[in-house]
Motif scaffolding. Structure first.
Motif, PDB file in Angstrom:
ATOM      1  N   UNK B 229       0.832  -1.206   0.000  1.00  0.00           N
ATOM      2  CA  UNK B 229       0.000   0.000   0.000  1.00  0.00           C
ATOM      3  C   UNK B 229       0.865   1.255   0.000  1.00  0.00           C
ATOM      4  N   UNK B 230       1.894   1.274   0.844  1.00  0.00           N
ATOM      5  CA  UNK B 230       2.754   2.466   0.900  1.00  0.00           C
ATOM      6  C   UNK B 230       3.410   2.746  -0.451  1.00  0.00           C
ATOM      7  N   UNK B 231       3.702   1.671  -1.175  1.00  0.00           N
ATOM      8  CA  UNK B 231       4.390   1.858  -2.458  1.00  0.00           C
ATOM      9  C   UNK B 231       3.438   2.157  -3.601  1.00  0.00           C
ATOM     10  N   UNK B 232       2.133   2.029  -3.361  1.00  0.00           N
ATOM     11  CA  UNK B 232       1.192   2.171  -4.466  1.00  0.00           C
ATOM     12  C   UNK B 232       0.151   3.256  -4.266  1.00  0.00           C
ATOM     13  N   UNK B 233       0.449   4.244  -3.448  1.00  0.00           N
ATOM     14  CA  UNK B 233      -0.537   5.309  -3.283  1.00  0.00           C
ATOM     15  C   UNK B 233       0.132   6.615  -2.901  1.00  0.00           C
ATOM     16  N   UNK B 234      -0.520   7.716  -3.277  1.00  0.00           N
ATOM     17  CA  UNK B 234      -0.080   9.041  -2.822  1.00  0.00           C
ATOM     18  C   UNK B 234      -0.917   9.482  -1.623  1.00  0.00           C
TER      19      UNK B 234
END
Lengths: 462, 462
Positions: B229-234
């Motif tokens: 999640x941290x790597x796939x969202x702003x």
């Protein structure tokens, strides 16, 4: 390691170490600075203040070099006049404001170690929550060289380590201020590495990768900078991309209040993020309140871009309400104008039929920064303030009040349109987090599950 | 639009609309739910409570289906036993705990609209800060089907809109609880779309793209989920990847306290994120306190993995301190063991020479979740608590206390190891932000710059 040559330019006070080294050093220093007593941090601020006060002339000489380079870029059409204005440290009172900002921060209550929750969980078992520094901050800014002093002061007062990266327009100012601060810090208890000043443009991308060491990124600059940072890091980002502020003139708006608030919101400092960009007008006052506001704006040199309804009404009012010359220079607004942060002497006028329509326009087009209503009715104002989803909502006051100094925070680290952590002007509180401390006497969770003991959860004195 | 077929499965209570529609609907609903009075939100919680209480049997039937599917995966080695344990709603008291959690949240003070700052800026010009809901939350969780009830309750109480996505292991439990909650909400003032339950796995990636509409993502699950999640969202993310908790036995640790705290920390619920994974031991008590702790751990079936110093000392102690059988099953720890969240009946033992070394080990290897010290000396304990950079720091208490219910927050939305916004167990407060309201009488910023007026910045009654 992308930067093979690791050097520190002692004269300039800036570092050109590889990003991972800068970040690791900062994190290590963060453990030390967070343990310093408040008076050691305050003393460091005094020393920085004195050093910057003593170095005013040389810093202004450096700033003048940046200003003349910037003016050349303006002449070439490569830089906006509003950016140049932000760059100028020699404007009357600006340097003194920067110095006073340090003193104001020093004068604030120590934010570290405050008890914000104290609960008796059970006999001999307590829970306390203490404010603590966040840890390591990365602050990236564009023009505004005085930010380096503000941010350094806020970081030191709050017990955080900070890595500061200035913009290319303020290269000389930044180097000069950095040299003074770096030299001054050597005679303080602030650990080396707690305040690091980075000038290499290439370092930014690498620093944004250091999510293991850096806890928060604070960009201070335009939309493009903020978006670039948000898209290129896993570190939490605090800031605002746009300051698209609106002022709404309600059906019962007082004309003098409307004139004062809108003219100030638009013209006090048009380059600021809290300047009013959109004027929303209730249809009922298009012919009564709006003409006086437009005339006053035009007298200050503001271009007024009107939607169809406001343009038609303004064009038809008597010569006494708006002069023929004033009518002649009115412009028609495009849809784009209502999404634009002009940062200049331009304002867009939007007509609405109800307060709810004004709220909906702001929530859809605004940037959640600061939006105001001019109204006599308290009920209308309170509904506006409740329904507008912005960091600041104002009744009969200029949007220009959105500022950490004006709010009484001493100075500010920026203005946040985030919906988490900190919102609006961010002062010391926004640089703090907290930790929980549990003190027991061999207590176990099993005592409360199968063990039959009950938590008491009583609020106690901190 | 990636999902061409947009349907809502009314029976199941979940939605399969495209992500952008789900998010846009949630944002719209967030404006409505944040304006509801506290009693309307509390009434909705009563209705959900009653509906879930009445539907216990059918929900446990659905849960049993998930459990048997999970047991098959365990048999195939595709799922860990600890995940299965989290999935089980039929364990004694667990369903009632879930229901009580809703009631506990309902009983908490209304977090919306509290005044957290009130300042007189000048005559007739005031600044207030009010707590407000964040807006729209996206909560993604793996096993633990009771989370849906907890999170729905917290979202409603706090006036936030929430999109909930359950894990594939809890498919049937999730659908059953979702059906009950969705049906119950229809008879409340909660606007449609304020609580949306999403079951499609494909929806997650698309939802993570909706940073325009969603204000905060809260993952509740393992390391892989959080990192993904941290790597796939702003969108800002609140949560913890690891719960790598340590307990340190200081040189003056009391043996009974050490046994109680470490055994509870390790064995009370080994699958929990607040379980103790690392035991750090001062060299001075390797032969005195540690043997009793190890014997007690072994009696509970814990595998003990020792560094060289602790292994040597334990192997040499008398039969009275640790049995030959106990010595025989001691294992040698690898460096990897000190970075591993076992979530199982395994503990790694690390020897240190000083308290400072223990602190350094924790700050370097831990996950900033919860770490404790067992010590008689208050000075040592306070130094540990000040220097360890974790959300929770404990003196003579089990790490298992790190929990929103135990802290008195009613229930929790998760435990955060973030350094911004919310840290540690997150209850209602972590779902709130604030807005500033300025009320004036036509005040302008120019009055204070060139105008000569001064801000008074006096604290006033809210």
């Amino acid at each position: 390691m992308k930067h093979a040559i690791a050097t520190t330019d002692a004269r300039a006070g800036t570092t050109s170490l590889p990003a991972a080294d800068i970040a690791r050093t900062a994190r290590k220093a963060s453990f030390a600075i967070k343990s310093l007593p408040g008076n050691a941090r305050d003393l460091a601020l005094d020393i920085i203040y004195d050093a910057l006060a003593a170095s005013k002339d040389e810093i202004l000489v450096a700033n003048a070099r940046d200003m003349s380079a910037a003016q050349e870029l303006v002449a070439e059409g490569k830089l906006s006049q509003s950016l140049v204005k932000r760059l100028d440290l020699s404007r009357a009172g600006k340097y003194e404001d920067m110095l006073q900002g340090i003193r104001d921060v020093r004068g604030l209550e120590d934010p570290v170690g405050k008890v914000t929750l104290a609960t008796k969980l059970d006999d001999g078992l307590t829970l306390h929550r203490y404010t603590t520094p966040i840890g390591t901050l990365l602050i990236i800014f564009e023009a505004r060289p005085e930010v380096i002093a503000n941010i350094s002061a806020l970081a030191i007062k709050s017990g955080n380590a900070a890595i500061l990266k200035g913009g290319k327009e303020s290269t000389h100012s930044f180097a000069a201020i950095a040299a003074v601060i770096t030299a001054a810090l050597k005679s303080t208890a602030i650990p080396p590495g707690a305040i690091q000043l980075v000038q290499s443009r290439e370092a930014v991308k690498d620093l944004l990768d250091q999510d293991v060491y850096i806890d928060l990124v604070i960009p201070r600059g335009g939309n493009d900078l903020v978006r670039y940072i948000k898209e290129n890091t896993k570190i939490p980002v605090m800031g605002h991309a746009d300051g698209l502020c609106a002022t709404y003139l309600h059906a019962d708006a007082d004309v003098d209040t409307a004139v004062a608030v809108v003219v100030d919101g638009k013209t006090d400092y048009p380059a600021a993020c809290n300047a009013t960009e959109t004027l929303i007008v209730h249809a009922g006052v298009l012919g009564t309140v709006l003409p006086a506001v437009v005339a006053a704006l035009q007298a200050k040199g503001v271009s007024v871009r009107c939607d169809a309804a406001s343009l038609a009404t303004l064009s038809a009012v008597s010569e006494g309400a708006l002069s023929a010359a004033g009518k002649a220079i009115l412009q028609a607004a495009t849809e784009e104008d209502f999404k634009t942060e002009f940062l200049d002497l331009v304002i867009a006028v939007k007509t609405v039929g109800t307060l709810q329509e004004a709220v909906a326009h702001i929530n859809a087009h605004g940037s959640g920064h600061t939006d105001g209503i001019v109204a006599r009715s308290e009920a209308a104002a309170e509904e506006f303030c409740r329904m507008v989803d912005s960091a600041g909502v104002y009744w009969n006051a200029s949007t220009r009040f959105a500022d950490g100094y004006r709010y009484g925070f001493g100075t500010e680290v920026g203005i946040s349109t985030n919906k988490v952590h900190a919102r609006g002007p961010v002062g010391l509180e926004g640089l703090m987090i907290y930790k929980y401390v549990v003190r027991g006497g061999g207590h176990t969770a099993a005592m409360y599950g199968g063990g039959g003991r009950k938590f008491v959860h009583e609020r106690i004195e901190g």
